[in-house]
Motif scaffolding. Sequence first.
Motif, mmCIF file in Angstrom:
data_model
loop_
_atom_site.group_PDB
_atom_site.id
_atom_site.type_symbol
_atom_site.label_atom_id
_atom_site.label_comp_id
_atom_site.label_asym_id
_atom_site.label_seq_id
_atom_site.Cartn_x
_atom_site.Cartn_y
_atom_site.Cartn_z
ATOM 1 N N ALA A 14 32.577 43.352 36.343
ATOM 2 C CA ALA A 14 32.276 42.054 36.963
ATOM 3 C C ALA A 14 31.006 41.458 36.361
ATOM 4 N N GLY A 15 30.008 42.305 36.100
ATOM 5 C CA GLY A 15 28.753 41.814 35.524
ATOM 6 C C GLY A 15 28.981 41.207 34.147
ATOM 7 N N SER A 16 29.821 41.860 33.319
ATOM 8 C CA SER A 16 30.106 41.329 31.979
ATOM 9 C C SER A 16 30.818 39.987 32.068
ATOM 10 N N PHE B 205 24.492 34.056 41.560
ATOM 11 C CA PHE B 205 25.060 35.390 41.396
ATOM 12 C C PHE B 205 24.016 36.483 41.604
ATOM 13 N N LEU B 206 22.761 36.147 41.388
ATOM 14 C CA LEU B 206 21.706 37.143 41.564
ATOM 15 C C LEU B 206 21.279 37.249 43.019
ATOM 16 N N TYR B 207 21.613 36.219 43.797
ATOM 17 C CA TYR B 207 21.110 36.132 45.161
ATOM 18 C C TYR B 207 21.450 37.352 46.028
ATOM 19 N N ILE C 90 33.566 47.602 47.199
ATOM 20 C CA ILE C 90 33.664 46.135 47.121
ATOM 21 C C ILE C 90 32.334 45.491 47.530
ATOM 22 N N ALA C 91 31.822 45.911 48.680
ATOM 23 C CA ALA C 91 30.610 45.267 49.210
ATOM 24 C C ALA C 91 29.397 45.530 48.314
ATOM 25 N N ALA D 247 25.590 44.212 43.531
ATOM 26 C CA ALA D 247 24.921 44.643 42.298
ATOM 27 C C ALA D 247 25.437 43.952 41.037
ATOM 28 N N SER D 248 26.600 43.288 41.113
ATOM 29 C CA SER D 248 27.161 42.686 39.903
ATOM 30 C C SER D 248 26.263 41.616 39.310
ATOM 31 N N GLY D 249 25.648 40.826 40.172
ATOM 32 C CA GLY D 249 24.767 39.773 39.686
ATOM 33 C C GLY D 249 23.564 40.337 38.932
ATOM 34 N N PHE D 250 23.150 41.513 39.395
ATOM 35 C CA PHE D 250 22.033 42.186 38.759
ATOM 36 C C PHE D 250 22.419 42.656 37.347
ATOM 37 N N VAL D 251 23.618 43.225 37.226
ATOM 38 C CA VAL D 251 24.112 43.626 35.903
ATOM 39 C C VAL D 251 24.243 42.390 35.011
ATOM 40 N N MET D 252 24.743 41.296 35.601
ATOM 41 C CA MET D 252 24.870 40.042 34.864
ATOM 42 C C MET D 252 23.519 39.613 34.285
ATOM 43 N N ALA D 253 22.464 39.693 35.086
ATOM 44 C CA ALA D 253 21.145 39.243 34.634
ATOM 45 C C ALA D 253 20.675 40.065 33.439
#
Lengths: 418, 289
Positions: free
Chosen positions: B81-83, B103-105, B157-158, B163-169
């Motif tokens: 999801a982060g990618s 997304f980071l929120y 899921i939760a 954490a996905s937004g964090f990986v995205m960053a």
Amino acid sequence: MARLFKPRMLALAVLAALASRAHAEPAAAPARAEVLHWWTSGGESAAARTLADAFRAAGGTWIDTAVAGSEQARAVAVSRVAGGNPPTAALFNASRQFRDLVDQGQLTALDDVARQGGWDRVMPPAILDAVRVNGHVYAAPVDIHMTAWIWYSKAAFKKAGIAAEPRSVEELFQALDRLRAAGLIPLAHGGQPWQDSIVFRAVLASVGGRDLYLRVFRDRDPRAIESPEFRQVLLTFRRLHGYVDAGSPGRHWNDATGLLVAGRAGVQIMGDWVRAEFSAARQRAGVDYGCLPGLGEHAPYVIQADAFVFPKNRDAATARTQALLATTVTSPAVQVSFSSRKGSLPVRSDVELPSPDPCVALAAALMRDRARQLPNDEMFLTPDQAGAMADVLTAYWNRDMPVETVQKKVVAALRDDL
Amino acid sequence: MRATWAARAALVPVALTALLGYLGSTLWTAQMSVTASRTLPSDHFVGMAQYVRLFSNERWLLSLDNLLLYGVLFISACLLAGSVLAILVDREIAARGWLRQIFLYPYAMSFIATGAVWQWILNPTDGIQAVGRALGFSAFRFDWIVDPDRVLLTIVIATAWQASGFVMAILLAGLSGVDPDLWRAARIDGIPTWRVYTSIVLPQLGYAFATALVLLLTGVVKLYDAVVAMTQGGPGTASEVPTKFIMDHLYGRANLGLASAGAIVLLVTVLALLAPFLYARTRAAASIA
């Protein structure tokens, strides 16, 4: 019972410890008592205030340190004892929770207070036994709760066409079947481990009976646990699971009571603190809801108590303050006003509650028959054994497994500590 | 010389924290784990008995199984999801700042609060299932959170949502370091955008992925607040995790010895997981030098 919210956060406990540390000043006045407890809900804090007022009237100063959640509050108390900065008094259950503190010589004995107050005469032996170690009394019991009542909604019973209160286990299951047929939730249950354990204790007391209850919890006798009678208790417990709704897992006990209040569910098995929820919803005992202390004429019932312990302190005046506090909170007049607010029974048998509702009157009458009283399992088990037992029960409640496996797991859960 | 001393003096608080706070606590915990401590610390030595008890305790073994399954699913979900999020935000130049914030929120919020919301959403009698049924789909089922076999998925899921937004960053930071000439070359050659990402850009983000992986791994081992807020380990013991076992035994069950043994096992597990990364990094540093 402040079991509504159990986050068990280390951070919370540490913060609470720091906060109370900041408040705890050296005892300047001779009768200044810092009291650590977990009575934080509306009715509970009103009850705590009656103790504080009485202590003030007796010449003391009550410094209130309330920590939400019984487990968190006890954790703070233990940390402060270990850290050499104990409160004057701390709330525990009359159980083995504070046994380690006694063994390490950290608690003040209350033998004089108990003798002068005639505790031997007026308090139930089961509760006195739980606060007595090697002949010395180490805690002041302040209330009695009956933990395994069967509550039912009169509206739901009427809708399901159930005319009479169930008087046996089979009649209870018939009532549950009729409730289901009427489209109602038969058993309103909060699927949290401690609530699963309450249902189990009710079944063990009513189906297994007094002797089996004591052989399992007091003697931890593997032969009793592997007996066909105990197997029947487990099977009955598991059979009840068939009557809960899909939203049960994780539900808080008061939300389950809410289902009875709304007439959407028929039966809840829970302690007498449920009455506060019914009163808050303006429902009346005997009119809107009914209560059964157990199934059958002579069914035993399970009791537990809250009790204050008094950690030792280097300051000599502290012991006098502690004696004054213990005397005050167990005195007859205070017991009456405290119990009415707390929803519990007085710990003394020599006082009468004014204008009790039918359920309270029934409970008070039952309390006079000591042969039917059974101590809550925590009075016999170490906290670790009680926790391991709760793990086994909640796993079985939620997942089908062979009953013989469960019996083996109960034997393992109740074995000796290291 | 003086500057060095000043720098060293400035490091003293950190060094003390590390020595007393971390190392000291670790040693103390290790010591407790070989005693019969219950409510209070005791020096009654019992050797490895607490560890024997720990590994004959079904709830502990179940907690370890749960952690392993959770870890694999959670890390895969977060990296995937982060990618995807990073690539989408990377393409959307105009709204990039906004999207990144959104997304980071979740990562900035305490799971004790968001976990309670997730619990409501997933609860079959109040949440998605109830909404679906109210809309007329009477056979609609989404009751994973009360299903002992699927409850872990709801925690995946939760927490992956969080954490996905964090990986995205982290990946976005890596993406900004990719040479723009690569993109021009790929455009001239007519390579489709998705292919550039999967075959050229993402493989260059090795360090960003490694960083994300290490941080996610520590997140897996620390898993506690989400379980407490969403399921309290239930239904039954189906979503129990090692940290909750340790906390329960530390306080409520007054078994300091067993809790300490659990904590030491967890620490050794983390070190075993991190050792390959640390080794690889030291080797990489050495080869550069």
